[in-house]
Design an enzyme around this catalytic site. Structure first.
Site, PDB file in Angstrom:
ATOM      1  N   HIS A   1      77.668  34.661  24.388  1.00  0.00           N
ATOM      2  CA  HIS A   1      79.127  34.568  24.524  1.00  0.00           C
ATOM      3  C   HIS A   1      79.544  33.114  24.707  1.00  0.00           C
ATOM      4  O   HIS A   1      78.928  32.386  25.475  1.00  0.00           O
ATOM      5  CB  HIS A   1      79.601  35.376  25.738  1.00  0.00           C
ATOM      6  CG  HIS A   1      79.649  36.855  25.487  1.00  0.00           C
ATOM      7  ND1 HIS A   1      80.308  37.730  26.298  1.00  0.00           N
ATOM      8  CD2 HIS A   1      79.123  37.606  24.483  1.00  0.00           C
ATOM      9  CE1 HIS A   1      80.197  38.963  25.825  1.00  0.00           C
ATOM     10  NE2 HIS A   1      79.471  38.907  24.732  1.00  0.00           N
TER      11      HIS A   1
ATOM     12  N   TYR B   1      88.066  38.965  33.155  1.00  0.00           N
ATOM     13  CA  TYR B   1      88.247  38.937  34.611  1.00  0.00           C
ATOM     14  C   TYR B   1      89.749  39.029  34.861  1.00  0.00           C
ATOM     15  O   TYR B   1      90.490  38.137  34.461  1.00  0.00           O
ATOM     16  CB  TYR B   1      87.725  37.628  35.203  1.00  0.00           C
ATOM     17  CG  TYR B   1      86.212  37.515  35.233  1.00  0.00           C
ATOM     18  CD1 TYR B   1      85.487  37.173  34.101  1.00  0.00           C
ATOM     19  CD2 TYR B   1      85.505  37.730  36.429  1.00  0.00           C
ATOM     20  CE1 TYR B   1      84.111  37.053  34.133  1.00  0.00           C
ATOM     21  CE2 TYR B   1      84.122  37.611  36.474  1.00  0.00           C
ATOM     22  CZ  TYR B   1      83.434  37.273  35.321  1.00  0.00           C
ATOM     23  OH  TYR B   1      82.067  37.165  35.357  1.00  0.00           O
TER      24      TYR B   1
ATOM     25  N   PRO C   1      79.240  39.056  43.560  1.00  0.00           N
ATOM     26  CA  PRO C   1      78.888  39.039  42.129  1.00  0.00           C
ATOM     27  C   PRO C   1      79.925  38.416  41.197  1.00  0.00           C
ATOM     28  O   PRO C   1      79.648  38.279  40.001  1.00  0.00           O
ATOM     29  CB  PRO C   1      78.686  40.523  41.799  1.00  0.00           C
ATOM     30  CG  PRO C   1      79.435  41.263  42.843  1.00  0.00           C
ATOM     31  CD  PRO C   1      79.439  40.423  44.068  1.00  0.00           C
TER      32      PRO C   1
ATOM     33  N   LYS D   1      76.146  34.970  39.569  1.00  0.00           N
ATOM     34  CA  LYS D   1      75.143  33.960  39.919  1.00  0.00           C
ATOM     35  C   LYS D   1      73.847  34.496  40.526  1.00  0.00           C
ATOM     36  O   LYS D   1      72.840  33.786  40.541  1.00  0.00           O
ATOM     37  CB  LYS D   1      75.751  32.952  40.927  1.00  0.00           C
ATOM     38  CG  LYS D   1      76.811  32.076  40.345  1.00  0.00           C
ATOM     39  CD  LYS D   1      76.221  31.024  39.425  1.00  0.00           C
ATOM     40  CE  LYS D   1      77.222  30.458  38.483  1.00  0.00           C
ATOM     41  NZ  LYS D   1      76.825  30.367  37.107  1.00  0.00           N
TER      42      LYS D   1
ATOM     43  N   TYR E   1      80.225  28.234  35.651  1.00  0.00           N
ATOM     44  CA  TYR E   1      79.911  29.582  35.166  1.00  0.00           C
ATOM     45  C   TYR E   1      78.732  29.534  34.196  1.00  0.00           C
ATOM     46  O   TYR E   1      77.778  30.318  34.317  1.00  0.00           O
ATOM     47  CB  TYR E   1      81.138  30.196  34.489  1.00  0.00           C
ATOM     48  CG  TYR E   1      81.012  31.695  34.258  1.00  0.00           C
ATOM     49  CD1 TYR E   1      81.739  32.601  35.014  1.00  0.00           C
ATOM     50  CD2 TYR E   1      80.158  32.209  33.282  1.00  0.00           C
ATOM     51  CE1 TYR E   1      81.627  33.977  34.807  1.00  0.00           C
ATOM     52  CE2 TYR E   1      80.037  33.576  33.069  1.00  0.00           C
ATOM     53  CZ  TYR E   1      80.775  34.448  33.842  1.00  0.00           C
ATOM     54  OH  TYR E   1      80.649  35.799  33.636  1.00  0.00           O
TER      55      TYR E   1
HETATM   56  P1  RFL Z   1      65.720  41.867  44.250  1.00  0.00           P
HETATM   57  O1  RFL Z   1      66.052  42.145  42.836  1.00  0.00           O
HETATM   58  O2  RFL Z   1      66.519  42.554  45.296  1.00  0.00           O
HETATM   59  O3  RFL Z   1      64.174  42.178  44.438  1.00  0.00           O
HETATM   60  C1  RFL Z   1      63.591  42.208  45.722  1.00  0.00           C
HETATM   61  C2  RFL Z   1      62.462  43.211  45.687  1.00  0.00           C
HETATM   62  O4  RFL Z   1      61.776  43.194  46.925  1.00  0.00           O
HETATM   63  C3  RFL Z   1      61.472  44.531  47.292  1.00  0.00           C
HETATM   64  N1  RFL Z   1      61.254  44.566  48.750  1.00  0.00           N
HETATM   65  C4  RFL Z   1      60.029  44.584  49.323  1.00  0.00           C
HETATM   66  N2  RFL Z   1      58.798  44.612  48.809  1.00  0.00           N
HETATM   67  C5  RFL Z   1      57.739  44.630  49.670  1.00  0.00           C
HETATM   68  N3  RFL Z   1      57.882  44.640  51.029  1.00  0.00           N
HETATM   69  C6  RFL Z   1      59.118  44.624  51.587  1.00  0.00           C
HETATM   70  N4  RFL Z   1      59.261  44.646  52.930  1.00  0.00           N
HETATM   71  C7  RFL Z   1      60.248  44.603  50.723  1.00  0.00           C
HETATM   72  N5  RFL Z   1      61.594  44.576  50.932  1.00  0.00           N
HETATM   73  C8  RFL Z   1      62.172  44.559  49.725  1.00  0.00           C
HETATM   74  C9  RFL Z   1      62.689  45.310  46.822  1.00  0.00           C
HETATM   75  O5  RFL Z   1      62.421  46.694  46.664  1.00  0.00           O
HETATM   76  C10 RFL Z   1      62.990  44.621  45.511  1.00  0.00           C
HETATM   77  O6  RFL Z   1      62.344  45.240  44.408  1.00  0.00           O
HETATM   78  O7  RFL Z   1      65.813  40.290  44.550  1.00  0.00           O
HETATM   79  P2  RFL Z   1      65.485  39.039  43.605  1.00  0.00           P
HETATM   80  O8  RFL Z   1      64.215  39.235  42.856  1.00  0.00           O
HETATM   81  O9  RFL Z   1      65.693  37.851  44.466  1.00  0.00           O
HETATM   82  O10 RFL Z   1      66.655  39.080  42.482  1.00  0.00           O
HETATM   83  C11 RFL Z   1      67.985  38.839  42.847  1.00  0.00           C
HETATM   84  C12 RFL Z   1      68.913  39.728  42.029  1.00  0.00           C
HETATM   85  O11 RFL Z   1      68.392  41.047  41.956  1.00  0.00           O
HETATM   86  C13 RFL Z   1      70.289  39.763  42.657  1.00  0.00           C
HETATM   87  O12 RFL Z   1      70.748  38.457  42.978  1.00  0.00           O
HETATM   88  C14 RFL Z   1      71.368  40.368  41.783  1.00  0.00           C
HETATM   89  O13 RFL Z   1      71.013  41.603  41.232  1.00  0.00           O
HETATM   90  C15 RFL Z   1      72.608  40.526  42.638  1.00  0.00           C
HETATM   91  N6  RFL Z   1      73.476  41.536  42.107  1.00  0.00           N
HETATM   92  C16 RFL Z   1      74.276  41.184  41.070  1.00  0.00           C
HETATM   93  N7  RFL Z   1      74.270  39.890  40.650  1.00  0.00           N
HETATM   94  C17 RFL Z   1      75.024  39.537  39.612  1.00  0.00           C
HETATM   95  O14 RFL Z   1      74.972  38.361  39.226  1.00  0.00           O
HETATM   96  N8  RFL Z   1      75.859  40.483  39.007  1.00  0.00           N
HETATM   97  C18 RFL Z   1      75.883  41.798  39.403  1.00  0.00           C
HETATM   98  O15 RFL Z   1      76.586  42.605  38.839  1.00  0.00           O
HETATM   99  C19 RFL Z   1      75.078  42.202  40.482  1.00  0.00           C
HETATM  100  N9  RFL Z   1      75.057  43.482  40.919  1.00  0.00           N
HETATM  101  C20 RFL Z   1      73.465  42.852  42.621  1.00  0.00           C
HETATM  102  C21 RFL Z   1      74.238  43.830  41.988  1.00  0.00           C
HETATM  103  C22 RFL Z   1      72.678  43.191  43.734  1.00  0.00           C
HETATM  104  C23 RFL Z   1      72.679  44.487  44.253  1.00  0.00           C
HETATM  105  N10 RFL Z   1      71.928  44.770  45.464  1.00  0.00           N
HETATM  106  C24 RFL Z   1      70.904  43.846  45.911  1.00  0.00           C
HETATM  107  C25 RFL Z   1      72.266  45.729  46.425  1.00  0.00           C
HETATM  108  C26 RFL Z   1      74.216  45.138  42.459  1.00  0.00           C
HETATM  109  C27 RFL Z   1      73.416  45.483  43.579  1.00  0.00           C
HETATM  110  C28 RFL Z   1      73.422  46.917  43.998  1.00  0.00           C
HETATM  111  C1  PHB Z   2      77.863  42.658  34.953  1.00  0.00           C
HETATM  112  O1  PHB Z   2      77.913  42.813  33.711  1.00  0.00           O
HETATM  113  O2  PHB Z   2      77.258  43.446  35.673  1.00  0.00           O
HETATM  114  C2  PHB Z   2      78.558  41.508  35.564  1.00  0.00           C
HETATM  115  C3  PHB Z   2      79.094  40.532  34.752  1.00  0.00           C
HETATM  116  C4  PHB Z   2      79.762  39.452  35.315  1.00  0.00           C
HETATM  117  C5  PHB Z   2      79.895  39.383  36.676  1.00  0.00           C
HETATM  118  C6  PHB Z   2      79.356  40.357  37.501  1.00  0.00           C
HETATM  119  C7  PHB Z   2      78.686  41.432  36.933  1.00  0.00           C
HETATM  120  O3  PHB Z   2      80.589  38.347  37.212  1.00  0.00           O
END
Ligand code: RFL
Ligand code: PHB
Length: 391
Positions: free
Chosen positions: A72, A201, A294, A298, A384
């Site tokens: 994009h 957005y 989110p 980032k 961004y």
């Molecule tokens: P993760 O992906 O949370 O992975 C951490 C892993 O560690 C495991 N864990 C353990 N393992 C062993 N022993 C323990 N005691 C443990 N405790 C936990 C967990 O099961 C997991 O598999 O972290 P990582 O790798 O740092 O990656 C970061 C990203 O996943 C995170 O920043 C993003 O997904 C945040 N986030 C979003 N970011 C965006 O940019 N856009 C989004 O739309 C978005 N949606 C989200 C999200 C994070 C969410 N969480 C954490 C609740 C939606 C959700 C639901």
């Molecule tokens: C998503 O596609 O999940 C998404 C995209 C942009 C954002 C947050 C989440 O700022």
């Protein structure tokens, strides 16, 4: 078990770190509380920054992004009766990619399995020990209920926002900052082609809305909702009506096409940083060290940037006994972390409505400036599309 680097958490940070270390010939073992299927199915982030894509390509993880990702040039910012496109490529010469975290995770698992790397799923009672020595260890109970110990030279906490690593840094050493926002996101996934070519957005008096996507046939949407919202209060009709109103259905001929909703959940939003990101032989990476709301997309990108810095630092420490990069890791990573913390907070504050009408006027003024001034637009675009890793 013995290894060089014990990694806690098999999310994107943990598996990518194991991949990068293996490229330098450094051994690791990853432990994960969840099952492989659970981790693979989690629906989370959707946008990869320019530097994240370059890094993944450079380490052999770019083929599926190139085949199935969607590049994009920018995003739309809108408020009632106005929609503006910000073209990041024109503004700062960088693009972003729509490529879901689920797909990133699948690519990492495939690479991990192809290389026969050691990942232990389904563990419990994870604990870290002897971080002040050069023989730290991780103990856990495996899926069969057997107590296990991994002796390592370094432990890396990639265990996300609810992990155990971050609290292993003594309270006397760690500093934390936190902001909890007074709203959440209701996120849905729908089997319907996106009604837009790039993300929208939207600021709206009823609350923020975001139109994102996963593919030509799958769309992702978010609605600002009050904290504590029960997802069952939102019927399909209520969700599509809310999205239509906030995203401007029927304005200037634009139409939102609804479709079957396949997933829905409520996500609370917070900002959090713990520093330093290293204590003795424990290093923190990704959500284990910091959380962003989110809105700026980032979270995943920061996790990738952290491990891109950490892998060469650990290789130098373990292979050449050079500690310079490892000693600098926390400060170097935190410079980028705080920039992204600010950007995510700023995007969140500009787009989410509150009860205060004064806030609304400030937000609309900011949106008009960002979409009409090249300085304003470039600032948003630079942040961004993402700063260089190591910024
Ligand atoms: P993760 O992906 O949370 O992975 C951490 C892993 O560690 C495991 N864990 C353990 N393992 C062993 N022993 C323990 N005691 C443990 N405790 C936990 C967990 O099961 C997991 O598999 O972290 P990582 O790798 O740092 O990656 C970061 C990203 O996943 C995170 O920043 C993003 O997904 C945040 N986030 C979003 N970011 C965006 O940019 N856009 C989004 O739309 C978005 N949606 C989200 C999200 C994070 C969410 N969480 C954490 C609740 C939606 C959700 C639901
Ligand atoms: C998503 O596609 O999940 C998404 C995209 C942009 C954002 C947050 C989440 O700022």
């Amino acid at each position: 078990m013995r290894t060089e680097v014990a990694i806690i958490g098999a999310g994107p940070a943990g598996l990518l770190l194991a991949h990068l270390l293996a490229q330098d010939g450094v051994e690791s073992i990853v432990v994960e509380t969840r099952t492989q299927e659970y981790v693979a199915a989690r629906i989370r982030a959707g946008i990869l920054e320019h530097s994240s894509v370059e890094l993944l390509r450079s380490v052999g993880l770019g083929a599926n992004i190139d085949a199935h990702g969607d590049e994009h040039r920018g995003i739309y910012l809108q408020w009632p009766h106005e929609r503006h496109h910000l073209d990041f490529v024109d503004l700062v010469g960088r693009s972003v990619w729509v490529y879901g975290q689920t797909q990133v995770q699948a690519d990492l698992v495939a690479a991990s399995e192809a290389a026969g790397r050691h990942v232990v799923y389904g563990v419990s009672d994870t604990a870290v020990h002897d971080l002040d020595t050069d023989r730290p260890s991780v103990t856990f109970t495996d899926a069969d209920g057997v107590q296990q110990r991994i002796e390592a030279e370094v432990v890396v906490g990639c265990d996300g926002s609810f992990g155990v690593s971050r609290s292993a840094v003594p309270e006397t050493v760690r500093e934390t900052w936190e902001r909890v926002y007074p709203y959440s996101w209701l996120g849905i996934l729908a089997d319907v082609p996106p009604s837009t070519d790039e993300l929208i957005y939207a600021w709206h008096p009823d609350g923020f809305a975001l139109h994102s996507m996963r593919s030509d046939t799958v769309s992702r949407f978010y609605l600002q909702v009050p904290n504590g919202t029960d997802v069952t209060e939102w019927s399909d009709d209520r969700i599509w009506d809310g999205l239509a109103t906030r995203l401007g259905h029927d304005q200037d001929g634009w139409q939102l096409t609804p479709g079957p909703i396949t997933d829905r959940s409520v996500l609370p939003m917070r900002s959090f940083v713990q520093q330093p990101m290293r204590h003795g032989r424990l290093f923190l990476a990704g959500d284990a060290g910091h959380i962003v709301p989110p809105t700026g997309a980032k979270g995943l990108n920061l996790a990738i940037a952290d491990v891109a810095l950490l892998a060469p630092a650990l290789s130098a420490l373990l292979r050449k006994r050079e500690s310079g990069l490892a000693d600098a890791y926390s400060d170097t990573a935190l410079r980028r972390v705080w920039r992204c913390e600010h950007f995510s907070w700023w995007m969140t504050s500009m787009l989410h409505t509150s009860d205060d009408p004064f806030d609304a006027q400030l937000q609309l003024s900011q949106l008009r400036w960002v979409t009409s001034s090249s300085a304003g637009a470039s600032g948003l675009a630079e942040n961004y599309a993402g700063l260089a890793i190591g910024f």
